[in-house]
Design an enzyme around this catalytic site. Structure first.
Site, PDB file in Angstrom:
ATOM      1  N   HIS A  61     -38.499  51.475 -20.318  1.00  0.00           N
ATOM      2  CA  HIS A  61     -37.735  52.704 -20.048  1.00  0.00           C
ATOM      3  C   HIS A  61     -36.606  52.818 -21.069  1.00  0.00           C
ATOM      4  O   HIS A  61     -35.988  51.817 -21.434  1.00  0.00           O
ATOM      5  CB  HIS A  61     -37.182  52.680 -18.621  1.00  0.00           C
ATOM      6  CG  HIS A  61     -36.662  54.017 -18.184  1.00  0.00           C
ATOM      7  ND1 HIS A  61     -35.436  54.494 -18.589  1.00  0.00           N
ATOM      8  CD2 HIS A  61     -37.210  54.985 -17.409  1.00  0.00           C
ATOM      9  CE1 HIS A  61     -35.253  55.706 -18.077  1.00  0.00           C
ATOM     10  NE2 HIS A  61     -36.325  56.027 -17.352  1.00  0.00           N
ATOM     11  N   GLY A  74     -37.173  61.095 -12.304  1.00  0.00           N
ATOM     12  CA  GLY A  74     -35.943  60.409 -11.934  1.00  0.00           C
ATOM     13  C   GLY A  74     -35.217  61.167 -10.840  1.00  0.00           C
ATOM     14  O   GLY A  74     -35.555  61.068  -9.653  1.00  0.00           O
ATOM     15  N   GLY A  75     -34.228  61.987 -11.245  1.00  0.00           N
ATOM     16  CA  GLY A  75     -33.356  62.678 -10.297  1.00  0.00           C
ATOM     17  C   GLY A  75     -34.082  63.340  -9.130  1.00  0.00           C
ATOM     18  O   GLY A  75     -33.704  63.151  -7.965  1.00  0.00           O
ATOM     19  N   ASN A 103     -38.764  57.391 -10.093  1.00  0.00           N
ATOM     20  CA  ASN A 103     -37.931  56.286 -10.563  1.00  0.00           C
ATOM     21  C   ASN A 103     -36.547  56.460  -9.939  1.00  0.00           C
ATOM     22  O   ASN A 103     -35.780  57.325 -10.350  1.00  0.00           O
ATOM     23  CB  ASN A 103     -37.838  56.326 -12.102  1.00  0.00           C
ATOM     24  CG  ASN A 103     -36.900  55.271 -12.649  1.00  0.00           C
ATOM     25  OD1 ASN A 103     -36.486  54.352 -11.929  1.00  0.00           O
ATOM     26  ND2 ASN A 103     -36.559  55.382 -13.926  1.00  0.00           N
ATOM     27  N   TRP A 104     -36.266  55.626  -8.939  1.00  0.00           N
ATOM     28  CA  TRP A 104     -34.998  55.772  -8.206  1.00  0.00           C
ATOM     29  C   TRP A 104     -33.811  55.213  -8.991  1.00  0.00           C
ATOM     30  O   TRP A 104     -32.671  55.426  -8.596  1.00  0.00           O
ATOM     31  CB  TRP A 104     -35.096  55.060  -6.851  1.00  0.00           C
ATOM     32  CG  TRP A 104     -36.055  55.683  -5.883  1.00  0.00           C
ATOM     33  CD1 TRP A 104     -36.930  56.711  -6.114  1.00  0.00           C
ATOM     34  CD2 TRP A 104     -36.230  55.310  -4.504  1.00  0.00           C
ATOM     35  NE1 TRP A 104     -37.641  56.985  -4.965  1.00  0.00           N
ATOM     36  CE2 TRP A 104     -37.231  56.143  -3.967  1.00  0.00           C
ATOM     37  CE3 TRP A 104     -35.648  54.341  -3.681  1.00  0.00           C
ATOM     38  CZ2 TRP A 104     -37.653  56.037  -2.636  1.00  0.00           C
ATOM     39  CZ3 TRP A 104     -36.066  54.236  -2.363  1.00  0.00           C
ATOM     40  CH2 TRP A 104     -37.058  55.084  -1.849  1.00  0.00           C
ATOM     41  N   LYS A 105     -34.085  54.476 -10.035  1.00  0.00           N
ATOM     42  CA  LYS A 105     -33.022  53.822 -10.823  1.00  0.00           C
ATOM     43  C   LYS A 105     -32.106  53.014  -9.889  1.00  0.00           C
ATOM     44  O   LYS A 105     -32.566  52.500  -8.879  1.00  0.00           O
ATOM     45  CB  LYS A 105     -32.248  54.853 -11.642  1.00  0.00           C
ATOM     46  CG  LYS A 105     -33.173  55.788 -12.409  1.00  0.00           C
ATOM     47  CD  LYS A 105     -32.467  56.601 -13.450  1.00  0.00           C
ATOM     48  CE  LYS A 105     -33.472  57.574 -14.053  1.00  0.00           C
ATOM     49  NZ  LYS A 105     -32.995  58.234 -15.245  1.00  0.00           N
ATOM     50  N   SER A 120     -36.538  65.301 -16.803  1.00  0.00           N
ATOM     51  CA  SER A 120     -36.094  66.497 -16.069  1.00  0.00           C
ATOM     52  C   SER A 120     -37.243  67.300 -15.456  1.00  0.00           C
ATOM     53  O   SER A 120     -37.234  68.536 -15.470  1.00  0.00           O
ATOM     54  CB  SER A 120     -35.223  67.381 -16.968  1.00  0.00           C
ATOM     55  OG  SER A 120     -34.059  66.657 -17.363  1.00  0.00           O
ATOM     56  N   GLU A 178     -41.575  59.917 -22.351  1.00  0.00           N
ATOM     57  CA  GLU A 178     -40.290  60.420 -21.857  1.00  0.00           C
ATOM     58  C   GLU A 178     -39.334  60.629 -23.023  1.00  0.00           C
ATOM     59  O   GLU A 178     -38.645  59.690 -23.440  1.00  0.00           O
ATOM     60  CB  GLU A 178     -39.665  59.392 -20.910  1.00  0.00           C
ATOM     61  CG  GLU A 178     -40.500  59.064 -19.695  1.00  0.00           C
ATOM     62  CD  GLU A 178     -39.605  58.550 -18.577  1.00  0.00           C
ATOM     63  OE1 GLU A 178     -39.526  59.222 -17.553  1.00  0.00           O
ATOM     64  OE2 GLU A 178     -38.958  57.503 -18.764  1.00  0.00           O
ATOM     65  N   GLU A 212     -33.646  53.702 -20.823  1.00  0.00           N
ATOM     66  CA  GLU A 212     -32.344  53.169 -20.384  1.00  0.00           C
ATOM     67  C   GLU A 212     -32.301  51.649 -20.571  1.00  0.00           C
ATOM     68  O   GLU A 212     -31.257  51.079 -20.889  1.00  0.00           O
ATOM     69  CB  GLU A 212     -32.075  53.571 -18.923  1.00  0.00           C
ATOM     70  CG  GLU A 212     -31.726  55.048 -18.828  1.00  0.00           C
ATOM     71  CD  GLU A 212     -32.030  55.697 -17.490  1.00  0.00           C
ATOM     72  OE1 GLU A 212     -32.273  54.985 -16.500  1.00  0.00           O
ATOM     73  OE2 GLU A 212     -32.038  56.948 -17.443  1.00  0.00           O
ATOM     74  N   GLY A 219     -32.636  63.040 -17.576  1.00  0.00           N
ATOM     75  CA  GLY A 219     -31.378  63.220 -16.864  1.00  0.00           C
ATOM     76  C   GLY A 219     -30.498  64.319 -17.436  1.00  0.00           C
ATOM     77  O   GLY A 219     -29.324  64.413 -17.081  1.00  0.00           O
TER      78      GLY A 219
END
Ligand code: PEP
Length: 250
Positions: free
Chosen positions: A95, A234-235, A9-11, A213, A167, A97, A173
Site C-alpha cells: 500500500h 478506504g474512507g 481498507n479500514w486503515k 476515492s 491505486e 501509505e 484519500g
C-alpha cells in the site's frame, strides 16, 4: 469469469465497538453472490471480526500488512503465519501509505508477497504512481516497474493467490478519483503485461482492483470498465451503507 471484489481498507480506524457495529451492519446487507466482500482490519481486530462473522463466508477478512520473516527478534511486527492464525485469508501488501511512511521498497514488498504466499495467505498487491509521475506522463512505465519488481520469483501457480490493486497515490484519500478512462488505461496495461509473462488464460483470471476515492456515486462507472474487477476502498468502507452500495455497483 473473473472474480469481482469489493475490498474495504479500514486503515488505523475503528474501536472494537465501532468495528462490531460495522460488521453487523454489513452482515444485514445484500449484494450479488458473484461479488466477494473483503474487510482489511487492524491486526487487533482480526480474530474478533472472525467471531462476529460467525462463519458467514460472504465476507473474507484481510490484514493490512505482515512482516516478511517467519519469526524472530522483530519487535512490534506480525508474521504472515500469525495473521493466518488470527483468521485472515488475505493481506494487503505494498500500500502506498506503507511505502511512503514506512519506507517499503519494491524488494521488501516482494519479500512480503513471498511470505504471504508461502503461508497460504492471498496477497492484495498495491501499485500506484505519485502525481508528478502522472503529470510527466510516466505513470504506465512506473506502475509496470512496480509490478515487475513486486512479483519477481512468483510462480505461475501462485498467481491464483494474487489480487492486484491499482491505486494512484494522488487519488487516495483526496476525493479526486481517476476517471474511468485513466483507470482502464492502467488496468489494461497491467493485464497486457501479465499476459506477456504468464499467458492470456492466467492473465485473464487475475482480479485487478481500482482504489482511490471510490464512492457509491462513481463505483458503477469504474467497475463497468473491461479490466476493472472491483475496488479497494478506504474512507467509504467505514460506512456500512456506502460500502454496501459500492458492493452492489457491479
Ligand atoms: C486506500 O486506502 O486504499 C484507498 C483507496 O483510500 P480511499 O478510498 O479513502 O481513497
Amino acid at each position: 469469469m473473473r472474480r469481482k471484489i469489493a475490498a474495504g481498507n479500514w486503515k488505523m480506524n475503528t474501536s472494537k465497538h465501532e468495528a462490531e457495529s460495522l460488521i453487523r451492519e454489513l452482515l444485514q446487507g445484500t449484494w450479488g453472490d458473484e461479488v466477494e466482500m473483503i474487510v482489511a482490519v487492524p491486526f487487533t481486530h482480526l480474530a474478533w471480526v472472525g467471531e462476529w462473522l460467525g462463519g458467514d463466508a460472504r465476507i473474507a477478512v484481510a490484514a493490512q500488512n505482515c512482516h516478511h520473516m517467519s519469526h524472530g527478534a522483530y519487535t512490534g511486527e506480525v508474521s504472515a503465519s500469525m495473521v493466518v492464525e488470527a483468521g485472515a485469508k488475505y493481506v494487503i501488501l505494498g500500500h502506498s501509505e506503507r511505502r511512503e511512511y514506512f519506507d517499503e521498497s519494491d524488494d521488501l514488498v516482494n519479500s512480503k508477497i513471498r511470505a504471504a504466499l508461502d503461508n497460504g495467505l492471498r496477497a492484495i498487491f498495491c501499485l500506484g504512481e505519485p502525481l508528478e509521475i502522472r503529470q510527466a506522463d510516466g505513470h504506465v512505465e512506473y506502475v509496470l516497474n512496480q509490478l515487475e519488481r513486486g512479483l519477481r520469483g512468483i510462480s505461475l501457480e501462485e498467481m491464483d493467490q494474487l489480487v492486484i490493486a491499482y491505486e494512484p497515490i494522488w487519488a487516495i484519500g483526496t476525493g479526486v478519483t481517476a476517471s474511468p478512462d485513466q483507470a482502464e488505461e492502467m488496468h489494461e496495461a497491467i493485464r497486457s503485461r501479465c499476459t506477456r509473462w504468464w499467458g492470456a488464460r492466467k492473465a485473464a483470471a487475475i482480479p485487478i482492483l481500482y482504489g482511490g476515492s471510490v464512492k457509491a456515486s462513481n463505483a458503477h462507472e469504474l467497475f463497468g470498465q473491461r479490466n476493472i474487477d472491483g475496488g479497494l476502498i478506504g474512507g467509504a468502507s467505514l460506512d456500512a451503507k456506502d460500502f454496501l452500495e459500492i458492493a452492489k455497483s457491479f
